[in-house]
Design a protein around this motif. Structure first.
Motif, PDB file in Angstrom:
ATOM      1  N   VAL A   1       0.887  -1.167  -0.058  1.00  0.00           N
ATOM      2  CA  VAL A   1       0.076  -0.102   0.067  1.00  0.00           C
ATOM      3  C   VAL A   1       1.036   1.140   0.028  1.00  0.00           C
ATOM      4  CG1 VAL A   1      -1.990  -1.021   1.094  1.00  0.00           C
ATOM      5  CG2 VAL A   1      -0.130  -0.265   2.568  1.00  0.00           C
ATOM      6  N   LEU A   2       1.877   1.198   0.795  1.00  0.00           N
ATOM      7  CA  LEU A   2       2.956   2.368   0.634  1.00  0.00           C
ATOM      8  C   LEU A   2       3.447   2.547  -0.775  1.00  0.00           C
ATOM      9  CD1 LEU A   2       5.277   2.594   3.917  1.00  0.00           C
ATOM     10  CD2 LEU A   2       3.279   4.071   2.987  1.00  0.00           C
TER      11      LEU A   2
ATOM     12  N   SER B   1       0.598   4.033  -2.934  1.00  0.00           N
ATOM     13  CA  SER B   1       0.422   5.482  -2.720  1.00  0.00           C
ATOM     14  C   SER B   1       1.527   6.427  -3.304  1.00  0.00           C
ATOM     15  CB  SER B   1       0.081   5.820  -1.230  1.00  0.00           C
ATOM     16  OG  SER B   1       1.027   5.514  -0.526  1.00  0.00           O
TER      17      SER B   1
ATOM     18  N   LEU C   1       0.668   8.641  -6.650  1.00  0.00           N
ATOM     19  CA  LEU C   1       0.896  10.045  -6.562  1.00  0.00           C
ATOM     20  C   LEU C   1       1.657  10.420  -8.046  1.00  0.00           C
ATOM     21  CD1 LEU C   1       1.694  11.067  -2.990  1.00  0.00           C
ATOM     22  CD2 LEU C   1      -0.134  11.643  -4.068  1.00  0.00           C
TER      23      LEU C   1
ATOM     24  N   GLU D   1      11.589   6.998  -8.095  1.00  0.00           N
ATOM     25  CA  GLU D   1      11.229   7.921  -6.876  1.00  0.00           C
ATOM     26  C   GLU D   1      10.410   7.057  -5.891  1.00  0.00           C
ATOM     27  OE1 GLU D   1      10.461  11.788  -9.833  1.00  0.00           O
ATOM     28  OE2 GLU D   1       8.878  10.405  -9.375  1.00  0.00           O
TER      29      GLU D   1
ATOM     30  N   ARG E   1      12.265   7.326  -2.378  1.00  0.00           N
ATOM     31  CA  ARG E   1      11.669   7.999  -1.495  1.00  0.00           C
ATOM     32  C   ARG E   1      10.829   7.422  -0.407  1.00  0.00           C
ATOM     33  NH1 ARG E   1      11.424  13.928  -2.690  1.00  0.00           N
ATOM     34  NH2 ARG E   1      12.840  14.407  -4.360  1.00  0.00           N
ATOM     35  N   VAL E   2      10.402   6.138  -0.694  1.00  0.00           N
ATOM     36  CA  VAL E   2       9.480   5.230  -0.010  1.00  0.00           C
ATOM     37  C   VAL E   2      10.206   4.128   0.755  1.00  0.00           C
ATOM     38  CG1 VAL E   2       7.333   3.948   0.063  1.00  0.00           C
ATOM     39  CG2 VAL E   2       7.511   6.477  -1.103  1.00  0.00           C
TER      40      VAL E   2
ATOM     41  N   TYR F   1      11.854   3.639   4.538  1.00  0.00           N
ATOM     42  CA  TYR F   1      11.001   2.554   5.326  1.00  0.00           C
ATOM     43  C   TYR F   1      12.156   1.517   5.723  1.00  0.00           C
ATOM     44  CZ  TYR F   1       7.443  -0.477   6.676  1.00  0.00           C
ATOM     45  OH  TYR F   1       6.607  -1.377   7.350  1.00  0.00           O
TER      46      TYR F   1
ATOM     47  N   SER G   1      11.014  12.889  16.708  1.00  0.00           N
ATOM     48  CA  SER G   1      10.046  13.705  15.800  1.00  0.00           C
ATOM     49  C   SER G   1       8.647  13.306  16.049  1.00  0.00           C
ATOM     50  CB  SER G   1      10.902  13.611  14.411  1.00  0.00           C
ATOM     51  OG  SER G   1      10.496  12.320  13.977  1.00  0.00           O
ATOM     52  N   ALA G   2       8.628  12.159  16.696  1.00  0.00           N
ATOM     53  CA  ALA G   2       7.037  11.794  16.801  1.00  0.00           C
ATOM     54  C   ALA G   2       6.188  12.636  17.711  1.00  0.00           C
ATOM     55  CB  ALA G   2       7.089  10.270  16.981  1.00  0.00           C
TER      56      ALA G   2
ATOM     57  N   ASN H   1      -2.444   5.003   4.874  1.00  0.00           N
ATOM     58  CA  ASN H   1      -1.211   4.602   4.543  1.00  0.00           C
ATOM     59  C   ASN H   1       0.043   5.685   4.414  1.00  0.00           C
ATOM     60  OD1 ASN H   1      -2.061   5.426   2.272  1.00  0.00           O
ATOM     61  ND2 ASN H   1      -1.366   3.506   1.081  1.00  0.00           N
ATOM     62  N   PRO H   2      -0.020   6.438   5.153  1.00  0.00           N
ATOM     63  CA  PRO H   2       0.965   7.502   5.235  1.00  0.00           C
ATOM     64  C   PRO H   2       2.386   7.261   5.066  1.00  0.00           C
ATOM     65  CG  PRO H   2       0.409   7.574   7.459  1.00  0.00           C
ATOM     66  CD  PRO H   2      -0.401   6.665   6.603  1.00  0.00           C
ATOM     67  N   PHE H   3       3.388   7.799   4.274  1.00  0.00           N
ATOM     68  CA  PHE H   3       4.507   7.377   4.571  1.00  0.00           C
ATOM     69  C   PHE H   3       5.249   7.722   5.757  1.00  0.00           C
ATOM     70  CE2 PHE H   3       4.333   9.336  -0.061  1.00  0.00           C
ATOM     71  CZ  PHE H   3       4.016   7.927  -0.621  1.00  0.00           C
ATOM     72  N   PRO H   4       6.437   6.778   6.056  1.00  0.00           N
ATOM     73  CA  PRO H   4       7.197   6.889   7.263  1.00  0.00           C
ATOM     74  C   PRO H   4       7.910   8.336   7.423  1.00  0.00           C
ATOM     75  CG  PRO H   4       8.400   5.427   6.084  1.00  0.00           C
ATOM     76  CD  PRO H   4       6.813   5.797   5.156  1.00  0.00           C
ATOM     77  N   LYS H   5       7.213   9.199   7.396  1.00  0.00           N
ATOM     78  CA  LYS H   5       7.699  10.800   7.066  1.00  0.00           C
ATOM     79  C   LYS H   5       6.932  11.606   7.999  1.00  0.00           C
ATOM     80  CE  LYS H   5       9.050  10.259   2.435  1.00  0.00           C
ATOM     81  NZ  LYS H   5      10.506  10.499   1.958  1.00  0.00           N
TER      82      LYS H   5
ATOM     83  N   TYR I   1       5.344  15.362  -0.733  1.00  0.00           N
ATOM     84  CA  TYR I   1       6.052  14.279  -1.633  1.00  0.00           C
ATOM     85  C   TYR I   1       5.709  14.524  -3.058  1.00  0.00           C
ATOM     86  CZ  TYR I   1       7.202   9.516  -3.338  1.00  0.00           C
ATOM     87  OH  TYR I   1       7.514   8.520  -3.881  1.00  0.00           O
TER      88      TYR I   1
ATOM     89  N   ARG J   1       7.046  17.830  -4.677  1.00  0.00           N
ATOM     90  CA  ARG J   1       8.641  17.607  -4.878  1.00  0.00           C
ATOM     91  C   ARG J   1       8.787  16.677  -6.027  1.00  0.00           C
ATOM     92  NH1 ARG J   1       9.834  17.092   1.452  1.00  0.00           N
ATOM     93  NH2 ARG J   1      10.402  19.398   2.252  1.00  0.00           N
ATOM     94  N   ILE J   2       8.292  15.676  -6.074  1.00  0.00           N
ATOM     95  CA  ILE J   2       8.722  14.709  -7.267  1.00  0.00           C
ATOM     96  C   ILE J   2       8.287  15.444  -8.496  1.00  0.00           C
ATOM     97  CG2 ILE J   2       8.829  12.500  -5.963  1.00  0.00           C
ATOM     98  CD1 ILE J   2       6.265  11.762  -6.947  1.00  0.00           C
TER      99      ILE J   2
ATOM    100  N   SER K   1       5.967  18.859  11.486  1.00  0.00           N
ATOM    101  CA  SER K   1       7.295  17.833  11.458  1.00  0.00           C
ATOM    102  C   SER K   1       7.103  16.685  12.245  1.00  0.00           C
ATOM    103  CB  SER K   1       8.249  18.880  11.896  1.00  0.00           C
ATOM    104  OG  SER K   1       8.301  19.229  13.253  1.00  0.00           O
ATOM    105  N   SER K   2       6.236  16.324  12.857  1.00  0.00           N
ATOM    106  CA  SER K   2       6.158  15.171  13.714  1.00  0.00           C
ATOM    107  C   SER K   2       5.805  14.155  12.803  1.00  0.00           C
ATOM    108  CB  SER K   2       5.253  15.169  14.763  1.00  0.00           C
ATOM    109  OG  SER K   2       4.011  15.533  14.616  1.00  0.00           O
ATOM    110  N   LEU K   3       5.918  12.952  12.842  1.00  0.00           N
ATOM    111  CA  LEU K   3       5.756  11.591  12.158  1.00  0.00           C
ATOM    112  C   LEU K   3       4.282  11.639  11.974  1.00  0.00           C
ATOM    113  CD1 LEU K   3       8.160   8.781  12.985  1.00  0.00           C
ATOM    114  CD2 LEU K   3       7.999  10.162  11.106  1.00  0.00           C
TER     115      LEU K   3
ATOM    116  N   ARG L   1      -2.349  14.605   0.740  1.00  0.00           N
ATOM    117  CA  ARG L   1      -1.578  14.464   0.006  1.00  0.00           C
ATOM    118  C   ARG L   1      -1.602  13.895  -1.297  1.00  0.00           C
ATOM    119  NH1 ARG L   1       1.230   8.706   1.979  1.00  0.00           N
ATOM    120  NH2 ARG L   1      -0.686   7.946   0.831  1.00  0.00           N
ATOM    121  N   ALA L   2      -2.923  13.596  -1.689  1.00  0.00           N
ATOM    122  CA  ALA L   2      -3.400  13.373  -2.997  1.00  0.00           C
ATOM    123  C   ALA L   2      -3.776  14.776  -3.693  1.00  0.00           C
ATOM    124  CB  ALA L   2      -4.683  12.511  -3.111  1.00  0.00           C
TER     125      ALA L   2
ATOM    126  N   VAL M   1      -0.941  17.033  -5.346  1.00  0.00           N
ATOM    127  CA  VAL M   1      -0.363  16.856  -6.795  1.00  0.00           C
ATOM    128  C   VAL M   1      -1.600  17.803  -7.782  1.00  0.00           C
ATOM    129  CG1 VAL M   1       0.490  15.302  -8.348  1.00  0.00           C
ATOM    130  CG2 VAL M   1       0.237  15.073  -5.931  1.00  0.00           C
TER     131      VAL M   1
END
Lengths: 344, 304
Positions: free
Chosen positions: A224-225, A228, A232, A238, A242-243, A247, A343-344, B147-151, B159, B162-163, B195-197, B213-214, B217
C-alpha cells in the motif's frame, strides 16, 4: 489414601466406581506420568540454559586465550604494535599498521564496489524483474554465496589478476594517475595483485549477502505504501528512493554491516590476491596485506615465540575491529530509532 | 472499438430474457414481486444510464485479467465531471479492479492485463505514448487503509509536489502544503506539529492526510478505494463531509462496501456483480427504484 490434586480426583471419578482399586491405580499412574512430565520439562529447560551458557563460555574462552597468546607481543611493543608498520621476522620487530591499513582499504574498496551493485540487484528483484526472471536470479545469488572462498581466490589469482594487470591497471596509471589529489591512488606499476584486486574479489564475495538481505527488507515494505507513491505519479525510481529506502533503512544497514563484517574477516581469497607485502602504499595497484591474510600466510613460518604472539595479537586487533563495526552499526540504528521517536 | 451501449429501454419489459434468468444458474435468489427491466446476468450491457454528457472518464468494453482469471468483464461506463460516482457490490465483484484501471494501478500487479478503451478527457490512457507517472499525477488515489509514508506530516503532503517539481521555492511548497491540508480539513489539527511523524496521527486524521497528499498534486480526479472501511463513525463523517466539499471541483469515484455511504455521498451509483457492471444510474433512482433484480437483491440486503 488422600488425593490432593483436584485433577487426580476427577481422574478417579471418571473411572468405574465399581472397581475402586483399578481407579486408584490409574490415578497413581497419572501421578507418575505427571512426575515424569515435570522431569522432562526440567531437563529440557536445563539443556537450553546449558547451551546458552556454553556459548558465553566459548566466547570468553576465545577472548581469554587470544589475549593470553597475544600478551608477549603487546607487552613488548605496547602501542607501537598498532602505530608502526615494520614487520621484520629477522630482527623480531613487529608492527601491525600495514595489516590494519590493508584490511580497512580492501574492505572499503569492496563496499564501494558491492553497495551499488547489491542495491541494484535488490531493487531489480523486488520491483522490476518479470516474474519468470525473479527465481533464476534469486537462486543465482544464493549459489554465488555458496561458492567456497578458495575458489574465488584461485579465480582472482589466475583470471582476474592477469586481466587487471594487462588492461585496467595500465589504463588507470596512464589516465587517472595524473589527476590532482586522487591521482596517487591510481599511480604505480601494474602488479595485478594488490589492494584493488583484493577489493574486487571481496566485493564479488559480499554482493550476494548484501543483496539477499536488502531484497528481504525491501519485500517487507507494504504494497500500500508503494502504491500510494505510484498513485501520486511517482516513477519506480522515486518510489524506491523516497518510500522503499527510508522505510527499510534499518534493515539495509544490517545487511551492509553483515557484508562489511565478512569483508573484514575474509582470509583465503584475499591471501591469494593481496600480494602479502607488509607495506603501506597510497596506490591501490600496489601489493599489501591484511590482518587475516598475514595470519594465514605466516603462522607456519612463525619460528620465534614473539612472532607467534604477534600473529595472535593481529587476531585480537581483527576481533576489535569487527566488534567496533558491529557496535557502530548498533549505535547508528539506536540513533536512527531515537530520531524517529523524537520527531514523533 | 467504442460502441453505443444498449440502453435499458432496449431490453424491453421485464422477463424478456427470462430464459436466462439468473436464478436458474443455481444461486437461489428469491424472486421479487416487482417487474424488472432486466434480470439477465449474461449479455454484457448494464441497465441504466451508462453515458453522461460531460464525461471525464469514458470506459468502453473494459476487461481485466489477473493471469487466467477475468476480474472485470466488458465494463462500459462514464464518469462525470464534478460528481461522485459510487461503485458498490459484494466483495470480489470487481469494483476495486475497476477503480484501479482508471489510474493504471493494475500495471503494478504482475500478470494483470487490461483490454478495451478508457479515455481521460478524450485521450486513451492505455495508449503506448501515455506516460503512466504523469497520468497518475492527474488522478489522486486514496486507499482502503490510511497509508502515510514513514515521514513527517509536512513531508507526506510535500512528497507529490516535490517529485513533480510543482513548487519553485520553499514558500510555494509551504503554500501547497497549507492549502492541501486545509482542503482536507486537517490544517487546524496538525498546524502545530507539521514536522512530527504522520504515523502518530489518529486513523481518521491519517486518512485525511492521505487525501491532502493526493490533493497536493492538484489532480483532476480522485479515486477512493473504500476510504472509510478502517475508520470509526466520527472519522467517517469527517471524510464524507470532505467528499461533499471536494465534489465542487473534482470528479470522484468511490468504492464502498457501505450502501448507506454510497447513498449519502454519491450522485451516481454503479452496481458491480461478479466482474460485471449490472446497473448504473442516479443514486436516488438506483436506491429507490432499481431496475435490475440483482441490484434490488443487493440493496435490499437479500444477499451480499
Amino acid at each position: 489414601m488422600a488425593v490432593a490434586d483436584p485433577r487426580l480426583l476427577r481422574w478417579s471419578e471418571t473411572s468405574e466406581p465399581s472397581n475402586r482399586a483399578e481407579a486408584m491405580s490409574s490415578a497413581e499412574a497419572f501421578a507418575r506420568h505427571l512426575a515424569g512430565q515435570r522431569l522432562r520439562e526440567r531437563i529440557f529447560r536445563g539443556s537450553t540454559l546449558a547451551a546458552a551458557i556454553l556459548l558465553l563460555l566459548l566466547l570468553g574462552g576465545v577472548v581469554v586465550s587470544l589475549l593470553h597468546g597475544a600478551w608477549p607481543a603487546f607487552s613488548r611493543f605496547r602501542l607501537a604494535f598498532i602505530t608502526k608498520d615494520v614487520w621484520n621476522p629477522v630482527t623480531d620487530q613487529y608492527g601491525a599498521l600495514s595489516a590494519i591499513y590493508g584490511t580497512l582499504v580492501t574492505s572499503a574498496l569492496a563496499m564501494i564496489f558491492a553497495l551499488p551493485v547489491s542495491f541494484g540487484i535488490a531493487v531489480f528483484l523486488t520491483e522490476l524483474a518479470p516474474p519468470w526472471l525473479k527465481r533464476p536470479v534469486g537462486v543465482a545469488i544464493e549459489l554465488l554465496a555458496a561458492i567456497p572462498s578458495i575458489i574465488f581466490g584461485i579465480w582472482g589469482l589466475f583470471v582476474l589478476a592477469p586481466a587487471l594487470q594487462n588492461s585496467v591497471e595500465p589504463w588507470m596509471d596512464g589516465h587517472l594517475g595524473e589527476l590532482p589529489l586522487v591521482g596517487a591512488l591510481f599511480r604505480g606499476a601494474p602488479y595485478g595483485i594488490g589492494f584493488l584486486t583484493a577489493g574486487i574479489v571481496l566485493a564479488i564475495m559480499i554482493v550476494p549477502f548484501i543483496s539477499a538481505v536488502m531484497r528481504d527488507v525491501f519485500e517487507t515494505v507494504p504494497d500500500v505504501l508503494k502504491e500510494s507513491g505510484y498513485g501520486l505519479g511517482a516513477t519506480t525510481w522515486e518510489v524506491i528512493w523516497r518510500v522503499v529506502v527510508p522505510y527499510s533503512r534499518t534493515g539495509m544497514i544490517g545487511g551492509i554491516m553483515l557484508g562489511l563484517g565478512r569483508a573484514l574477516g575474509e582470509t583465503m581469497a584475499v591471501t591469494f590476491v593481496i600480494g602479502n607485502a607488509h607495506q603501506i602504499s597510497a596506490s591501490l595497484l600496489s601489493p599489501g596485506t591484511t590482518i587475516s591474510a598475514a595470519i594465514a600466510n605466516e603462522f607456519t613460518e612463525a619460528t620465534t615465540p614473539l612472532y607467534t604472539s604477534s600473529l595472535i595479537a593481529l587476531g585480537v586487533l581483527l576481533f576489535v575491529i569487527t566488534f567496533a563495526v558491529i557496535a557502530a552499526a548498533r549505535l547508528m540504528l539506536l540513533r536512527l530509532g531515537r530520531r524517529a521517536l523524537a520527531s514523533a | 472499438m467504442i460502441h453505443e451501449p444498449r440502453r435499458a429501454e432496449s431490453h424491453g419489459a421485464g422477463g424478456a430474457d427470462a430464459g436466462r434468468r439468473f436464478g436458474d444458474g443455481g444461486l437461489n435468489l428469491k424472486p421479487s414481486g416487482r417487474q424488472h427491466v432486466s434480470e439477465s446476468l449474461e449479455g454484457g450491457s448494464p441497465v441504466g444510464e451508462v453515458s453522461v454528457a460531460d464525461a471525464v472518464f469514458s470506459c468502453r468494453d473494459v476487461s481485466v485479467f489477473y493471469g487466467d482469471k477475468q476480474a472485470l468483464k466488458s465494463v462500459t461506463i462514464d464518469v462525470a465531471r464534478r460528481q461522485v460516482l459510487a461503485a458498490i457490490g459484494p466483495s470480489g465483484c470487481g469494483k476495486s479492479t475497476f477503480l484501479r484501471c482508471l489510474n493504471r494501478m493494475n500495471d503494478t500487479i504482475p500478470g494483470a492485463r487490461v483490454t478495451g478503451t478508457i479515455t481521460l478527457d478524450g485521450r486513451d490512457i492505455y495508449s503506448k505514448r501515455q506516460d503512466v507517472a504523469q497520468l497518475r499525477a492527474r488522478i489522486g488515489m486514496v486507499f482502503q487503509k490510511p497509508n502515510p509514508f514513514p515521514k513527517s506530516i509536512y513531508d507526506n503532503v510535500a512528497y507529490g509536489p516535490r517529485i513533480h517539481r510543482l513548487a519553485r521555492t520553499r514558500a510555494d511548497l509551504d503554500d501547497i502544503v497549507f492549502t492541501s491540508l486545509q482542503r482536507a480539513g486537517l490544517w487546524d489539527e496538525v498546524k502545530d506539529r507539521l514536522s512530527s511523524l504522520a504515523i502518530g496521527l489518529s486513523g481518521g486524521q491519517q486518512q485525511r492526510l492521505c487525501i491532502a497528499r493526493a490533493l497536493a498534486v492538484q489532480p483532476e480526479v480522485i479515486l477512493m478505494d473504500e476510504p472509510c472501511s478502517a475508520l470509526d463513525p466520527i472519522a467517517t463523517a469527517h471524510v464524507e463531509d470532505l467528499i461533499e466539499q471536494l465534489r465542487a471541483s473534482y470528479a470522484i469515484v468511490i468504492v464502498t462496501h457501505s450502501m448507506q455511504q454510497a447513498a449519502r455521498v454519491s450522485q451516481r451509483t454503479a452496481y458491480f456483480y461478479m466482474g460485471q457492471l449490472i446497473e448504473v444510474g442516479d443514486t436516488d433512482r438506483v436506491f429507490t427504484n432499481p431496475q435490475h433484480r440483482l441490484t434490488e437483491d443487493y440493496i435490499t440486503g437479500r444477499f451480499g
